[in-house]
Scaffold this active site. Structure first.
Site: not given
Length: 144
Positions: A64-65, A68
Site C-alpha cells: 500500500h505504501e 503511494h
C-alpha cells in the site's frame, strides 16, 4: 528484520521497481499501518502490525505504501481517491485499510447523577465540584 531491505525486496518483486529511499519503524503510529512522506520520500511503518497480524498482512501494508511511493515519483495520482492509486493497489493485492490493532483501553469511569440516576461513562476523571448532571443539574458521584 531489516525493514529497509525488506521494503526493497517487496518493491522489486511486486512492482518491478527499485525503492531508493529509507523505510523506518515508527512506534508512535496508532491507527495506521504506515505513512509515505512525499517531501523526502521516506516511509514509516507501525511495528505493531507485524507483531500482531504477521508477515502476510504486513507485506500488504508495505505494498500500500509503495503504491503511494511509486505513483508519486511517476507523477501520477498517488492519493487514496485517485484512479491510478486504486488500480495499482488492486493489481498488487495491497490493503486498502490497515486492520484494527488490539488497543490497551483505559478503564472506564462511571459517573451517576444522585437526583435522576443518569449515567455518564468517561475515560478521564472529572472535577465533581465543577460539573453537574446535564439532564437535571443534580450532583454527580463516581461509581466504584
Amino acid at each position: 528484520m531489516d525493514l529497509n531491505k525488506y521494503v526493497q525486496e517487496v518493491s522489486l518483486q511486486d512492482f518491478g521497481k527499485e525503492f531508493r529511499h529509507v523505510a523506518i519503524w515508527n512506534r508512535r503510529l496508532r491507527s495506521t499501518g504506515g505513512r509515505f512522506f512525499p517531501r523526502d520520500g521516506h516511509l514509516d511503518f507501525n511495528p505493531k502490525h507485524l507483531e500482531e497480524q504477521g508477515l502476510e498482512v504486513f507485506r500488504k501494508i508495505v505494498r500500500h505504501e509503495l503504491c503511494h511511493y511509486h505513483l508519486y515519483f511517476e507523477k501520477k495520482g498517488y492519493r487514496h481517491g485517485d484512479r491510478d492509486f486504486k488500480e495499482l493497489l488492486a493489481a498488487v493485492d495491497g490493503l486498502r485499510y490497515a486492520p484494527q490493532l488490539e488497543q490497551a483501553t483505559k478503564p472506564s469511569l462511571i459517573y451517576c447523577c444522585q437526583s435522576c440516576g443518569q449515567v455518564y461513562q468517561r475515560k478521564r476523571r472529572i472535577d465533581l465540584k465543577k460539573y453537574r448532571c446535564g439532564k437535571c443539574r443534580g450532583k454527580l458521584t463516581l461509581k466504584e
